[in-house]
Write a protein that holds these residues in place. Structure first.
Motif, PDB file in Angstrom:
ATOM      1  N   LEU A  17       0.827  -1.212   0.000  1.00 38.24           N
ATOM      2  CA  LEU A  17       0.000   0.000   0.000  1.00 38.24           C
ATOM      3  C   LEU A  17       0.860   1.259   0.000  1.00 38.24           C
ATOM      4  CD1 LEU A  17      -2.738  -1.125   2.572  1.00 38.24           C
ATOM      5  CD2 LEU A  17      -3.083  -0.689   0.127  1.00 38.24           C
ATOM      6  N   ARG A  18       1.973   1.212   0.746  1.00 34.35           N
ATOM      7  CA  ARG A  18       2.873   2.374   0.785  1.00 34.35           C
ATOM      8  C   ARG A  18       3.483   2.617  -0.605  1.00 34.35           C
ATOM      9  NH1 ARG A  18       5.119   0.903   4.821  1.00 34.35           N
ATOM     10  NH2 ARG A  18       4.053   2.203   6.346  1.00 34.35           N
ATOM     11  N   GLY A  19       3.877   1.535  -1.271  1.00 33.25           N
ATOM     12  CA  GLY A  19       4.430   1.668  -2.622  1.00 33.25           C
ATOM     13  C   GLY A  19       3.406   2.214  -3.603  1.00 33.25           C
ATOM     14  N   ALA A  20       2.148   1.716  -3.477  1.00 30.06           N
ATOM     15  CA  ALA A  20       1.097   2.206  -4.376  1.00 30.06           C
ATOM     16  C   ALA A  20       0.795   3.675  -4.122  1.00 30.06           C
ATOM     17  CB  ALA A  20      -0.169   1.367  -4.199  1.00 30.06           C
ATOM     18  N   ALA A  21       0.875   4.103  -2.865  1.00 32.38           N
ATOM     19  CA  ALA A  21       0.623   5.511  -2.536  1.00 32.38           C
ATOM     20  C   ALA A  21       1.684   6.412  -3.155  1.00 32.38           C
ATOM     21  CB  ALA A  21       0.585   5.694  -1.020  1.00 32.38           C
ATOM     22  N   GLN A  44      -9.076   1.130  -4.688  1.00 29.45           N
ATOM     23  CA  GLN A  44      -7.617   1.118  -4.793  1.00 29.45           C
ATOM     24  C   GLN A  44      -7.019   0.078  -3.843  1.00 29.45           C
ATOM     25  OE1 GLN A  44      -6.765   5.233  -3.924  1.00 29.45           O
ATOM     26  NE2 GLN A  44      -6.566   5.786  -6.080  1.00 29.45           N
ATOM     27  N   VAL A  45      -7.537   0.051  -2.605  1.00 34.50           N
ATOM     28  CA  VAL A  45      -7.006  -0.895  -1.615  1.00 34.50           C
ATOM     29  C   VAL A  45      -7.298  -2.327  -2.042  1.00 34.50           C
ATOM     30  CG1 VAL A  45      -7.218  -1.692   0.777  1.00 34.50           C
ATOM     31  CG2 VAL A  45      -7.129   0.767   0.272  1.00 34.50           C
ATOM     32  N   ARG A  46      -8.523  -2.575  -2.522  1.00 33.25           N
ATOM     33  CA  ARG A  46      -8.853  -3.932  -2.975  1.00 33.25           C
ATOM     34  C   ARG A  46      -7.950  -4.351  -4.134  1.00 33.25           C
ATOM     35  NH1 ARG A  46     -14.298  -2.241  -1.697  1.00 33.25           N
ATOM     36  NH2 ARG A  46     -14.566  -1.426  -3.827  1.00 33.25           N
ATOM     37  N   GLY A  96      -3.096 -11.634  -2.214  1.00 32.58           N
ATOM     38  CA  GLY A  96      -3.855 -12.830  -1.874  1.00 32.58           C
ATOM     39  C   GLY A  96      -5.283 -12.585  -1.452  1.00 32.58           C
ATOM     40  N   TRP A  97      -5.720 -11.298  -1.427  1.00 31.76           N
ATOM     41  CA  TRP A  97      -7.111 -11.046  -1.053  1.00 31.76           C
ATOM     42  C   TRP A  97      -8.026 -11.334  -2.226  1.00 31.76           C
ATOM     43  CZ3 TRP A  97     -10.887  -7.666  -2.885  1.00 31.76           C
ATOM     44  CH2 TRP A  97     -12.057  -7.614  -2.116  1.00 31.76           C
ATOM     45  N   THR A  98      -9.172 -11.956  -1.968  1.00 30.58           N
ATOM     46  CA  THR A  98     -10.182 -12.236  -2.982  1.00 30.58           C
ATOM     47  C   THR A  98     -11.533 -11.790  -2.444  1.00 30.58           C
ATOM     48  OG1 THR A  98     -10.469 -14.474  -2.085  1.00 30.58           O
ATOM     49  CG2 THR A  98      -8.941 -14.209  -3.946  1.00 30.58           C
ATOM     50  N   LEU A 111      -6.190  -9.659   5.603  1.00 28.76           N
ATOM     51  CA  LEU A 111      -6.307  -8.724   4.476  1.00 28.76           C
ATOM     52  C   LEU A 111      -7.720  -8.167   4.377  1.00 28.76           C
ATOM     53  CD1 LEU A 111      -4.221 -10.703   1.802  1.00 28.76           C
ATOM     54  CD2 LEU A 111      -3.474  -8.811   3.258  1.00 28.76           C
ATOM     55  N   ALA A 112      -8.728  -8.996   4.677  1.00 26.63           N
ATOM     56  CA  ALA A 112     -10.113  -8.518   4.646  1.00 26.63           C
ATOM     57  C   ALA A 112     -10.335  -7.435   5.696  1.00 26.63           C
ATOM     58  CB  ALA A 112     -11.073  -9.690   4.877  1.00 26.63           C
ATOM     59  N   ALA A 113      -9.663  -7.551   6.832  1.00 27.28           N
ATOM     60  CA  ALA A 113      -9.780  -6.528   7.873  1.00 27.28           C
ATOM     61  C   ALA A 113      -9.247  -5.191   7.370  1.00 27.28           C
ATOM     62  CB  ALA A 113      -9.024  -6.966   9.131  1.00 27.28           C
TER      63      ALA A 113
END
Length: 750
Positions: free
Chosen positions: A433-437, A455-457, A464-466, A483-485
């Motif tokens: 997330l930090r890299g994407a930001a 964006q987060v999803r 690995g989140w689905t 990851l869902a949290a």
């Protein structure tokens, strides 16, 4: 404009509505109050008294679910926002990193960032590290996380064989010795005086303890108890360092004060010096860690040590329904000992809910399957799995429930496992997330998404989140839940702050990681009663509530039995609405059904008979102000006159008999017609208030009123179970009924 520190009292409607909401569930990202007075909004009168009592010693006796953390964080925030306290001069101390993190998070939300909220060990370690070169010189020894291996090496040096269980027990004895400031040579007499059952011969424990200290010195390491001991030694020996720390910290707040050990109390006294700017918060009825050296004596003796203290009692329970609170109060009504003498009788502020459910099973696997089946039904009906907990006495009971929940396809999490932000998948997700930001413009994953949750999803899908959880349980499901949290947290964050960017979310996650303020993981919580302290759920399953487990078999003395009762009380008060209590008649299928339900449930579960108990003092809420500037011994308490039967004169000990002021088998003389009129009136009151009838008056209290037929408020107030609150609310009606008047006639005369 009210004077600083003396805000105008809010209307009853304001605090009643505001506190019910905020004391139980706060919004995830609340707005920072815009003024000092705004910090006080929504507090009830007693919480408000805590928040504005900023000078001199203050003792807050806070029952379970009464909003104690809310009261003390608002106290600190109000002092800071009003300019009375400087943030860097306040040290708030509690017992777990989670509690300290929650306190820092709440203070930040209230606009009081900069206040130090730490555990005793964390605060002492920072001071020791800073002053070590000046006080002792050289490099500070390395701090070891675990003692077990050092204890094993000490046992080998003494040529004493210890199995894994004995290693844990000996380690616990060493820890107890250190927090009670007991040296190896004094272990045997100190353990005997404290009534401890040593896991081995006391002389052997003393030998192992001395060898353990030798091993540490040889390896230049220290343990967590050494951090406190060494800090105490430095502050005692170096007055210049002590004064430097006292100049830094002017004001102290100690949460969970009933859990303070003698060593922690000594450290607190050295921090304070001759000052009395101290606020302590605790509940003697939640003392469940005496095996670690914790004692409620410091809390119970606070008024003796500080006669000028303001004492505030919080008894309005915003967490649990009247039915849950009634069971909790019933547990303590049968308690004995000093903590029981100072119990707080909770008063639920919530609407009526379902009665606790009691269930008996043939064996433990059947009990686990029954709980899992009911949990599956609750989840299918829409109850979030994260709002359900299964609580047990020992960690060994966990495996049966893990298997039962897995078989029922119910996700679960183990309390006490790895901290959320320390989990590998969460740390990797944070990096992603930090890299994407930073570089999101060059990430093809983000080309077609605009809003923050999407964006987060998109980013976490690469981790690995689905959209759908994986089947079954185990490590794969646990990673997905983590990851869902984060996905759910992003949705809540965006809803609270529509203009927030991915960089804003990353900053929020960093702050939460520092505060250990983890998001909710969607899964049923499995936890021991000890580790559940400080938590709450909508639905709680208390399992294994049978003799031999609750109280545990090795609880022999009266003090140990009473601590087990308090442990069950902590478990009951974790439930907001639904409470399930169960036990098994045997351990294994086909086993002899020799077990019976816990004695603590006698008289409380349907079909059982009450055991002899006694009514404890100190139940009502309110405020007691000390005499300003008073130092020295506290005023003597008036001696209690023993209650005696008004018929035969025998001394009464049973609470029911004490309420009637006669033995159960002595002639009653009760006016049956008056009793029935009182019962009808009580039923009307219960219906109009939406509370169970016993919340108005118990049957025993109605019988006592019908027997004495009081003529005035003074006589009515003498009847046990009436009390000032109920006298004010119901006194006129009851006296009118006793006088043979209809309530309409009573109103006309008024």
């Amino acid at each position: 404009m009210p004077a600083c520190g003396q805000p105008a009292q809010p209307s009853r409607a304001t605090w009643q509505h505001g506190c019910v909401t905020a004391a139980t569930h706060s919004t995830l990202f609340p707005q920072v109050p815009d003024s000092a007075d705004a910090v006080l909004e929504g507090l009830d009168p007693e919480q408000r008294e805590v928040a504005t009592a900023l000078h001199g010693p203050v003792c807050v006796l806070a029952g379970a679910g009464t909003g104690k953390t809310r009261a003390i964080t608002h106290r600190i925030a109000y002092g800071v926002r009003a300019g009375i306290l400087h943030p860097s001069s306040v040290l708030a101390v509690t017992f777990t990193n989670r509690a300290a993190g929650e306190m820092r998070g709440r203070l930040r939300q209230l606009g009081a960032a900069g206040v130090q909220a730490r555990t005793f060990h964390s605060a002492a370690l920072r001071q020791l590290q800073y002053f070590w070169p000046k006080a002792i010189g050289g490099a500070m020894p390395r701090l070891v996380d675990r003692k077990i291996q050092l204890v094993a090496d000490a046992a080998a040096a003494c040529r004493i064989r210890l199995d894994r269980g004995e290693l844990r027990d000996v380690t616990a004895e060493i820890e107890w010795s250190k927090v009670t400031q007991t040296v190896p040579a004094d272990y045997a007499p100190a353990a005997a005086k404290a009534g401890r059952e040593s896991p081995r011969d006391p002389a052997e424990i003393a030998q192992l303890y001395a060898a353990y200290e030798d091993v540490k010195r040889e390896r230049s390491v220290i343990d967590f108890e050494d951090v406190l001991l060494l800090t105490v030694a430095v502050l005692q020996d170096r007055h210049d360092i002590a004064e430097q720390i006292r100049a830094q910290y002017q004001h102290f707040v100690v949460d969970e004060y009933q859990d303070v050990s003698p060593l922690q109390q000594r450290l607190l006294e050295l921090w304070l010096g001759e000052r009395d700017s101290l606020c302590v918060v605790g509940d003697a009825s939640q003392t469940i860690y005496s095996f670690t050296g914790a004692t409620p004596d410091h809390l119970l003796d606070f008024r003796t040590r500080h006669p000028g203290a303001t004492v505030v009692k919080l008894v309005r329970d915003y967490r649990s329904t009247p039915q849950v609170v009634h069971l909790a109060n019933g547990l303590l009504a049968q308690a004995r000992g000093r903590a029981a003498d100072h119990r707080l009788e909770l008063v639920s502020q919530r609407a009526a809910g379902p009665e606790p459910v009691y269930a008996e099973y043939t064996d433990e696997p059947a009990e686990a399957e029954g709980a899992a089946r009911r949990i599956r039904e609750l989840v299918d009906s829409g109850v979030p799995a994260s709002e359900i907990a299964v609580l047990f006495r020992t960690n060994a009971q966990s495996e049966t429930y893990e298997q039962a929940l897995a078989d029922a396809a119910v996700p679960y999490q183990l309390r006490g496992a790895e901290r959320f932000f320390d989990r590998p998948e969460v740390r990797k997700a944070g990096i992603a997330l930090r890299g994407a930001a930073r570089f999101g413009g060059n990430d093809s994953l983000l080309d077609d998404v605009v809003d923050l949750p999407s964006q987060v999803r998109a980013v976490l899908s690469g981790e690995g989140w689905t959209t759908q959880p994986p089947a079954g349980s185990g490590a794969v499901r646990e990673r997905w839940e983590s990851l869902a949290a984060l996905v759910n947290l992003a949705q809540d964050f965006a809803a609270a702050r529509p203009a927030a960017t991915l960089a804003d979310l990353v900053a929020e996650l960093d702050e939460r990681a520092n505060a250990q303020h983890a998001p909710t993981v969607q899964g049923v919580t499995l936890a021991s009663l000890h580790s559940a302290k400080g938590l709450e759920w909508d639905v709680v399953f208390l399992v294994g509530v049978a003799e031999g487990m609750m109280p545990i078999t090795y609880a022999k003395t009266d003090e140990q039995i009473e601590e087990e009762r308090r442990l069950l009380y902590v478990g009951v008060t974790r439930a907001r609405e639904h409470l399930h209590v169960s036990w098994a008649l045997s351990r294994s299928p086909g086993g002899r059904p020799s077990r019976r339900p816990s004695r603590f449930l006698d008289g409380l579960r349907p079909g059982s008979t009450a055991t002899s108990g006694r009514t404890a003092a100190g139940g009502a809420g309110g405020i007691e102000r000390g005499i300003p500037g008073t130092r020295g011994s506290a005023p003597k308490r008036a001696q209690r006159v023993p209650a005696r039967c008004r018929v035969c004169g025998r001394t009464l000990t049973d609470p029911g008999e004490m309420k009637l002021m006669r033995c159960d088998d002595c002639p009653s003389g009760m006016d049956e017609g008056l009793y029935e009129r009182l019962r009808e009136w009580r039923a009307d009151q219960a219906r109009s208030s939406g509370q169970p009838a016993f919340c108005v008056f118990t049957d025993r209290t109605l019988m006592a009123i019908a027997e004495s037929a009081p003529d005035d408020e003074r006589e009515l107030a003498r009847i046990p179970g009436v009390g000032m609150r109920k006298l004010t609310r119901y006194g006129a009606d009851v006296l009118a009924i006793c006088a043979g008047q209809s309530l309409a006639e009573s109103t006309e005369h008024d």
